[in-house]
Design a protein around this motif. Sequence first.
Motif, PDB file in Angstrom:
ATOM      1  N   THR A  61       0.803  -1.220   0.000  1.00  0.00           N
ATOM      2  CA  THR A  61       0.000   0.000   0.000  1.00  0.00           C
ATOM      3  C   THR A  61       0.835   1.269   0.000  1.00  0.00           C
TER       4      THR A  61
ATOM      5  N   ARG B  12      -7.685   1.275   2.905  1.00  0.00           N
ATOM      6  CA  ARG B  12      -8.631   0.526   3.742  1.00  0.00           C
ATOM      7  C   ARG B  12      -9.396  -0.496   2.941  1.00  0.00           C
TER       8      ARG B  12
ATOM      9  N   TYR C 243      -3.649  -4.250  12.165  1.00  0.00           N
ATOM     10  CA  TYR C 243      -4.654  -5.094  11.517  1.00  0.00           C
ATOM     11  C   TYR C 243      -4.227  -6.543  11.456  1.00  0.00           C
ATOM     12  N   CYS C 244      -2.981  -6.797  11.825  1.00  0.00           N
ATOM     13  CA  CYS C 244      -2.496  -8.170  11.695  1.00  0.00           C
ATOM     14  C   CYS C 244      -2.855  -8.994  12.925  1.00  0.00           C
TER      15      CYS C 244
ATOM     16  N   TYR D  61      -8.625  -9.063   4.538  1.00  0.00           N
ATOM     17  CA  TYR D  61      -9.429  -9.780   5.530  1.00  0.00           C
ATOM     18  C   TYR D  61     -10.298 -10.843   4.881  1.00  0.00           C
TER      19      TYR D  61
ATOM     20  N   TRP E 147      -7.173  -3.455   2.623  1.00  0.00           N
ATOM     21  CA  TRP E 147      -7.125  -4.290   3.818  1.00  0.00           C
ATOM     22  C   TRP E 147      -8.405  -5.079   4.018  1.00  0.00           C
TER      23      TRP E 147
ATOM     24  N   GLU F 157      -1.224  -0.248  10.021  1.00  0.00           N
ATOM     25  CA  GLU F 157      -1.537  -1.520   9.367  1.00  0.00           C
ATOM     26  C   GLU F 157      -1.018  -2.693  10.195  1.00  0.00           C
TER      27      GLU F 157
END
Lengths: 308, 368, 246
Positions: C166, C175, C203-204, C182, C178, C200
Amino acid sequence: MNNEIYIHIDKISKSYGNVQALDQISLDIKKNELFGFIGPDGAGKTSLFRILTTLILPNSGNATIDGYDTVKDYKMLRKNIGYMPGKFSLYQDLTVEENLNFFASVFGAKLKDNYYLIESIYKHLEPFKKRRAAKLSGGMKQKLALCCALIHKPDLLVLDEPTTGVDAVSRYEFWIMLKNLRENGITILVSTPYMDEASLCDRVALMQNGKIMIVDTPQAIVANYPYKLFAAKSIHKSDLISLLEIDPRIRSAFAFGETIHITLANEKLPITQLESDLKLKITDLTIQATEANIEDCFLMMGTNYEKS
Amino acid sequence: MNRMTGFIYKEILHIIRDYRTMMIIFALPTIQILLFGFVVSMDIKNVKVGVMDNSKDDVTRAITEKIAATQKFKITEMVYTSEQIDQAFKKGTINCAVIFEDDFGRKLKKEHKAQIALILDGSEPNTANLTANYTSSIIRKYQEQNMPIDLKITQVKPSIVMHYNPELKSSYMFVPGVISLILLLICVLMTSVTITREKEFGSMEVLLVSPLRPIQIIIGKVAPYLILSFVDVIVILLMSYFVFDLPMKGSLVLLLGESILFITLALSLGIFISTVAKNMQQAMFISLIGLLMPSMILSGFMIPIANMPTIYHYISLIMPPRWFIVIIKNIMIKGSGFWAVQTETYVLLGMTIFFIAISAKRFKTRLD
Amino acid sequence: MKSHNKVIEVENLVKRFGDFTANDNLTFDVYEGEVFGFLGANGAGKTTAMRILCGLSRPTSGKILVAGWDAATHPEDIKKNIGYMSQKFSLYEDMTVKENIRFYGGIYGLSRNEVKTKITEMIEKVGIGGLENKLIRELPIGWKQKLAFAVAIFHDPKIVFLDEPTGGVDPFTRRQFWSMIYDAAKSGITVFVTTHYMDEAEYCDRVSIMDEGKIVALDTPENLKKMYGVSTMNDVFIKIVRPELI
C-alpha cells in the motif's frame, strides 16, 4: 515566525497528455515555515515541486519565490535552493564524503563554513564516511541526501517525499532534524504520503488528484472536523467493520489501527444506545469519543466519504 | 490457454506495444541487408589511372585505350614526371599509374620485350592487389589479340610496385580504421551514455537546480573522455609503429592535432545523441546502430568506398571516420603535409562546429 | 479463519552474503488463515527473508517449510502454491486488465472457462466495471494495487506474500485493500505482509519485528503493546528498535 510571504503560487496548472497533474493550484507560503504537502501518489506533489524548483514549466499560472519568478528568474533561483528529489538522487558509486564534497563544490560552498548546519545529522553518518552510497541503508541515504541539499546553506529547502519507503524510526528522526533546521531561518517544503507527519509541520496543504483540498495549520484542520468522532474497539475487527458498514445509523466507518472511527448519520443519537445495541452482536465492543486526526479529515474531504 | 502459450502471447503483446523493440526487429535487419548486401563486394570499381607514356606510339596508345575502355577503370590524367605521379597519389587523384618505357612499340616488335610498370596505392592493399591483377590481365589480353601467334612466347609482364606498402601489409588497411573506431566508440558511446545516465538516475535534476550552468555540466562530463581518448591515440600510434610496422612518414604533430579535432567531433556527437535519447538504452542504441555500425561499413575502413555503388559514396560523405581515415593514411603512410588533407580537415571542422551548435541549442535546462 | 495448521515453519534460518549475515537464526511459524505482519527497519533483513520464503533465494542454513515444501530443495514447488505482490511490480503496465488476468490464468494452469469466470468475479470485486480493456498504466494507482492483489490470489494459493503493497496509496483505497486482505484470510488464505504503515501493523493477527538480522519481537499487537507499556504499534516499534528516542 514572521508573516512575510516567501512563496506565492497563482493558479498553476500542469497536464501531461490528458492527465491533469495540477489543477489551478494557488497558495502562499511564509518565510521560515515548515510547510507540508500531504497526499497520496498522483496528487501532484512532485509536479508542483518541479515547477517551484524551475525544472518544468507550468501550462498556466505562475509562481514567485522571494520575488523571483520561477520561469524568468530560474538562473537566480537555482543558486539558492537545496533540492532533494524522490529516491534521494545520490551518486551510488561515490562515498558519503565524496558525495558531500561534490555537492559543496558545485555550490561553491566550503564544507567547514556550513558544517554547523549539518552537524547533528552528519554525526550519524560520520562512522560510514568512506562507505559507498549504494551500500547505505534507506535511513542513512536519506540523511546523506539531506546533508547534500543543505551544505550550501540554501534559503529554501525542497524535499520531495524524503520519508517514503523508510521505516518509522528513521522517519521520526528525520522530522526532528527538520524542526531543528527551522531554527536557522531556512524555509522548508516537504511532501509526504504519510498523514501522521502532517502534525509535525507548521502548516499543511492536503492534496489529491491535482487539487488542494485545504491549507491550514494541522491543529486548525482537525479542530474544524465537522462531525463528532467516535472510536469503536473490539478484538473482532473485521466483523465489527462489516457490521458498521451496513448500519444505517453510521455515516462513516474507517479502520484506524486498533479502533474504527465512526461518525453518526444523526448526531442527536445518543452513542450509548448505539453501543449497547451493537454489543448484542459484538460482546467486547466499546465506543468512546475521540479526536479527529489529519487522516480523518483527509478521508472526509475525499470523494468516497459517504457510504453508498 | 495453457502456461506456455499464455506466456508467449504476453511476450508478443510486449513486443508489439513497444515501438523501440519493433524498430530493432524490423529496422535493424533492413539496415544490415542494405549495407552488407550492396557495400560488401570484392570487385573493384572506379579505379583512377594515371598514364605515363614515355613512348607515345601506336602500341602504347592502343593499350591505353584498352584500359580506358574498361568500365572499371578511368584514365584521369596523363603524367609526365615521377614527381607528378607522387603528388597524384598523395592527393588521391590516381590509385594506379601505368608507365610505358620509351620506344615501347618498337622494342616489343623487335626485341620481344618491353617494360611496363604498374604502381599501385599500397595503402589500400586489397584494392591494390585486385587492380594489379586486373591491369595485368588487360595487358595480357591485348597481347593475345594483337600479337602474331608466334610471338606469343614473348609476354610483357608488368613490374608491379606497391607504393607506400611494398610488402602489401594488411595492417595499413585496418589500423587507421581501428583508430577511428576506437575513438568513436569511446567518445560517442561513452559520452552519450554518461549524460543520459545522469538523467535516468534522477541526479541530473539535482545538478540543474544548482549554480552549475548546463555548459559546465557538459564540459565536466566530457573532459575526462577527451583526456582518455588522447592517451588512447598515443598508445595505438605507438603500437602501430612498433608492433605493426606502420610507418610514420608525416608530421606527428599534425597527426595528433587532427586526432584532437576528430576527438572533439566525436565528443560533440556524443553530446548531441544525449540530447536526443531519453535514457541510456536509447543512447547506446543510437550510438551503436545509428552511428558506429554504418561508420564502420561506410567509412572505407574495411571496404574501399570506390568499390561501393555510387549512392553509398554520397552517404559516406556524412560519416566522420571516412574523412579521418583519409587523413591518417595520408599523414602516416603517404607522408603528406597539411595541404594534402586540408579539404578533409575543413570538413571535420565544419561538422564539429555544426554539432556543437545544435547540441547547445537542444540541451534542455529543464526536464520538460 | 485461523487454524492451528502451520503453513510456514522456519527454524534457525540463516542467510549470509559473504561475511555479512542478513538473517541471523530466525525462528517462527505462521498458521493457516493468519494475517502475519513482518515488520522491521530498512536493512533489517526483511526482504532477504521474504525472498527465501517465496522460493526466490536459497537459505544458507536452517529448516524452512513453506506450504509443506522445503525452501532449500523445492523452491519451484513453493512458487506454485503461493501468490506474490509488491509495490514495485504488480501487473504488466502495457497490457490491459483482461490480458493480465488471462496471462496469469495461463501461468497458474487455469482453464479458459475458469479464467472467464475469474475475470468477471475480479472486476466486480475490485469495482472496475467498464475498464477491463484499459491498459494498466492508465488506471489510478489505487485500482492497480487492488487488482494486483486480486490477481495474486486468484489461483487460490495457500499463502500470499505482500511486499509493502500500500505504499503511496490514498487512505481510502488502503482501507479497501485491507478489507480485501481480511476477506482472503477468512477464506483460508494465509497473508504474509510487510509494511511501513504502523497502523496496518494493528490489523495483523500477529506481528514480528526484525532488527539487524534478528527477530526481536513476535506476538499479537495487543500483547506487544501491553509488554512495552505503550498504546500504539508505532511506539512499540520505536521502543524496540531505538529505545533512546522515547
